[in-house]
Write an enzyme that holds these catalytic residues in place. Sequence first.
Site, PDB file in Angstrom:
ATOM      1  N   ASP A 104     -29.580 -32.227 -10.791  1.00 54.18           N
ATOM      2  CA  ASP A 104     -30.744 -33.084 -10.646  1.00 54.18           C
ATOM      3  C   ASP A 104     -31.855 -32.358  -9.892  1.00 54.18           C
ATOM      4  O   ASP A 104     -31.633 -31.824  -8.803  1.00 54.18           O
ATOM      5  CB  ASP A 104     -30.332 -34.354  -9.895  1.00 54.18           C
ATOM      6  CG  ASP A 104     -31.430 -35.403  -9.861  1.00 54.18           C
ATOM      7  OD1 ASP A 104     -31.752 -35.931 -10.929  1.00 54.18           O
ATOM      8  OD2 ASP A 104     -31.950 -35.676  -8.767  1.00 54.18           O
ATOM      9  N   GLU A 107     -31.964 -29.910 -14.839  1.00 52.98           N
ATOM     10  CA  GLU A 107     -32.908 -30.971 -15.183  1.00 52.98           C
ATOM     11  C   GLU A 107     -34.277 -30.538 -14.644  1.00 52.98           C
ATOM     12  O   GLU A 107     -34.792 -31.083 -13.678  1.00 52.98           O
ATOM     13  CB  GLU A 107     -32.473 -32.304 -14.568  1.00 52.98           C
ATOM     14  CG  GLU A 107     -33.302 -33.477 -15.038  1.00 52.98           C
ATOM     15  CD  GLU A 107     -33.836 -34.337 -13.888  1.00 52.98           C
ATOM     16  OE1 GLU A 107     -34.474 -35.361 -14.179  1.00 52.98           O
ATOM     17  OE2 GLU A 107     -33.635 -33.981 -12.719  1.00 52.98           O
TER      18      GLU A 107
END
Length: 656
Positions: A385, A414
Amino acid sequence: MIGRLVIDDVSPAVSGGRYPARAVVGEHIPIEATVWREGHDALAASVIWRRADEEAPGAALPMSLADAGLDRWKATVIPDGPGLWTYRVDAWSDPWASWRRAVSAKLDDGQGAEALANDLETGARLLERYARRADPGHRPRLLRAAGRLRDDRAPLAQRVSDALHEETAEIVARSPLRDLLTRGVPHQIWVDRPLALAGAWYELFPRSTGGRNAAGNPVHGTFATAAADLPRIADMGFDVVYLPPIHPIGRTHRKGPNNALTAGVGDVGSPWAIGSEEGGHDAVHPDLGTIEDFDAFVARARSLGLEVALDLAFQCSPDHPWVREHPEWFTTRPDGTIAFAENPPKAYQDIYPLNFDNDPAGLYAELLRVVLFWVGHGVTVFRVDNPHTKPVDFWHWLIGQVKERHPDVLFLAEAFTRPAVLQGLAKAGFTQSYTYFTWRTAKQELTDYLTELVGTVDFLHPNFFVTTPDILPEHLQQGSPAAFALRAALAALLSPAWGLYSGYELYEHRALHQGSEEYLDSEKYELRPRDWARASAEGRSLQPWITRLNGLRREHPALRRLRGLRFHTVDNDALIAFSKHDPATGDTVLCVVTLDPEQVEEGVLTLEPPLPGLEPDGTVSAHDALSGEPVTLGDSTLKIDPAESVARIFTWNGHE
């Protein structure tokens, strides 16, 4: 440093060789270099290719002159195992090729034996040098050819016939003379297992798999209820099931539905607000079950051919144990409070970002421990993330440490961020990356963007997610089934890796408000149970099309490659055509996808060489992968009705 011969512009070489290039087992990797020398004498080159951990000198693979005008040489290497590999381009003067070329030119010019006397003697001496290097069985032929060159009683054509024969050239090539040998600079290629390049991902919130109670209210799911959904996911042909954070969720500043600042009783909060009195990054949310339940989930996934990817979100809720035990790992504001996450004007009061500068040794060691903990519980893939909000040197270190112990572990970034940062993270070690595909919709911008990605394939492996829990793109917000179908087709057919977020197959499309890319009633903040069986029974599911796409990807290795992607001309901007080719098998796939989910579109497709398998008349005999019918393609008129299918897909075996 310049050698006796020049070896320049070697590829793949990422940032001048600062980082290893990236590839996967079985991939055909083109090695190229510009090689030249002064004058007109011929030269040759080879690639020295070996595993980095082997002491053997490595295999020498001959390079061919791919572009004489640019002095560009090329060879193909194929790694047969994961790990670090090295290659080096060597070049040398090729006296036999120089001799053959010069003598052939003089013979074509009509020059006689007297004019060629020195050339004939030079050739004889060269053949004697080669004979000393050749296998014993080949020596007599080389010496006989040398003797005939010196036989001034024979006609000139007979004197040179043995020397210029192709069999002689083949023998010489087996034991070449390497005059003026120049060794190039070693380069590295990190080779992963095939999933690093190609795979289909499915994002699933385990907490939304509990169904509803008798009153119709959502019930919090568990690892056991999530495991019950795995056969459906496997049957669609996915390779990876990706779970958002499964850890305890903080209560301080917990968010309510639709990112409300205040949570009500029973609101579950955002799983990215990690940590509570129940534990932190190495714990599981008690409502999901125990760590043993998680192990059972992983085992069930493996039994179905699925790997489990876990979200790696290095951030904390205010209730995380690290906040109490290691306040130095966070940023303290002037008023003494810990800074929460912000992306002005957005504020995330339920999340504390980590500070990597105060105690890097301690923090780095703890984060590595967390990753290795989950690897120990069967996690082979991590979706990271917001990696662009953490130091890139940290990722380079962490991924290197993990790979040293577990080379098969993969990391997906990401990285919805600036191109330089996205690419920099890939160079630093990330296996795959999210991309800007989500926002590329028009024919030209898709063509330009994929061309850009092909240019970075030596270090960046893209993953085309059609949606995420954070991103509901505008082109899907009308809920058109054909729009969902065509975006899935583009993602699955263009990119070796693609993914979708659960609910995509049900055409979930309601935005938080006009102009927003956030979902209304986002699953990030509440439970979203789904009735898959009812949707399928009522014909409200994209599941059959997704299953067909993943089936085609498994049947056709060309669809699991990015190198060699070609776009083809269609005289309609609402139709995009492209082909892929797998050099190992000859598998070739041509796709035409409509970009218009509402109207029937028609256009003339033009196939241009060097498309493998194309006949001299510009046609190819193909198989329609969707209808099963044989078809002949050339300058063909194609019609696509999105009410029937959003794509035409053709396959054949072609060889370049």
